[in-house]
Design an enzyme around this catalytic site. Structure first.
Site, PDB file in Angstrom:
ATOM      1  N   HIS A  12      21.436   7.284  15.537  1.00 47.50           N
ATOM      2  CA  HIS A  12      21.442   6.634  16.840  1.00 47.50           C
ATOM      3  C   HIS A  12      20.934   5.271  16.836  1.00 47.50           C
ATOM      4  CE1 HIS A  12      23.363   6.926  20.602  1.00 47.50           C
ATOM      5  NE2 HIS A  12      22.295   7.228  21.270  1.00 47.50           N
ATOM      6  N   ASN A  47      19.269   4.636  26.500  1.00 47.80           N
ATOM      7  CA  ASN A  47      19.825   4.804  27.984  1.00 47.80           C
ATOM      8  C   ASN A  47      19.524   3.575  28.968  1.00 47.80           C
ATOM      9  OD1 ASN A  47      20.846   7.183  26.705  1.00 47.80           O
ATOM     10  ND2 ASN A  47      20.687   8.221  28.887  1.00 47.80           N
TER      11      ASN A  47
END
Length: 295
Positions: A75, A125
């Site tokens: 990620h 996020n």
């Protein structure tokens, strides 16, 4: 006759489950946006002299999206690409923390373009908060007094700490829908489900930012996507990763030195601009031929 009530009960259970799931996803997004708002309403102080040293030519902001402390995960491959870019430019030892942008930065030069490299120190996020702070930071050098940042400041002003317009922000992130070994440039448009990109779009209030999408592939079998993307590259994948990073840096440098590339003039026109130009994608040919299998 009994089958009808059973089917009805099953339908009601499925409907309730779907509503709960929808409420959970909606609530998570609302909480994320609330956190971003809070972080973006912090007071600002004076701008560092480093950010104001460049007065001629273009300025670009290159952001490696990821999670702090998890630079080796799939990620966070965007951060790995930025590390490789810094090494190629010979400035890998110049990373330094900047609390004003909640991240680590390097300011360098490529031809007549000043390039700011940014690795956010916030969770994926809410990476957009770091990008927005770096993108539009009020500067006394531009006749703007220190003030309290609000969400609209980032989208409507190009006079900031690094004076970078949204279309000059280049995001580097992982891409599930491309196999490891394939990279591509996407010129604006939707986040396509990527939470880090969505955060940047929300905080900058525009989707014109070009992106370098680095393929990581999808998990095999029943491995959950969350566990897969947060996991580290396997030994076989690491054999490919070095070449992928090299090709990613090559493609980034070609984008950063392409002065003829046309950018959308309107911060709100990302999707329209992407449609007009089709969404030009460039794949790095040596990297896309790489295989995870044994040679």
């Amino acid at each position: 006759m009994k089958s009808v009530p059973v089917i009805s009960k099953v339908c009601r259970c499925v409907s309730q489950l779907f509503k709960r799931l929808l409420n959970f996803v909606t609530m998570r997004r609302l909480v994320t946006r609330l956190v971003q708002r809070v972080l973006m309403t912090e007071s600002v102080s004076l701008v560092s002299s480093e950010a104001l040293s460049h007065t001629h030519g273009r300025r670009r902001l290159v952001v490696g999206l990821g999670n702090p402390g998890m630079e080796g995960s799939r990620h966070s491959v965007g951060m790995a690409v930025l590390g490789a870019l810094a090494a190629r430019l010979g400035v890998a030892d110049r990373w330094h923390g900047d609390k004003h942008v909640s991240g680590e930065v390097i300011v360098s030069e490529i031809q007549d373009t000043q390039v700011v490299l940014l690795r956010p120190k916030l969770l994926m996020n809410i990476n957009g908060v770091s990008v927005a702070k770096a993108d539009s930071w009020p500067s006394e050098a531009h006749g703007v007094e220190p003030l309290v940042i609000t969400r609209c400041c980032f989208s409507c002003s190009s006079a900031g700490k690094y004076s970078v317009k949204p279309e000059d922000v280049l995001l580097v992130h992982d891409e599930l829908d491309k196999p490891l070994g394939k990279i591509a440039i996407k010129h604006g448009g939707s986040a396509r489900g990527h939470n880090g990109v969505r955060s940047c779009v929300d905080c900058l209030q525009t989707d014109v930012m070009p992106r370098l999408r680095v393929g990581i592939g999808r998990p095999a079998g029943k491995t959950p996507v969350d566990r897969y993307v947060l996991g580290r590259f396997s030994r076989e994948e690491q054999k490919v990763l070095g070449a992928v990073l090299d090709q990613s840096v090559d493609l980034l440098l070609s984008q950063l030195t392409d002065q003829q590339a046309q950018s959308p003039s309107s911060p709100a026109g990302g999707r329209q601009a992407a449609q007009k130009r089709k969404e030009r994608e460039s794949s790095a040919s040596p990297a896309k031929e790489l295989s995870l299998g044994p040679s």
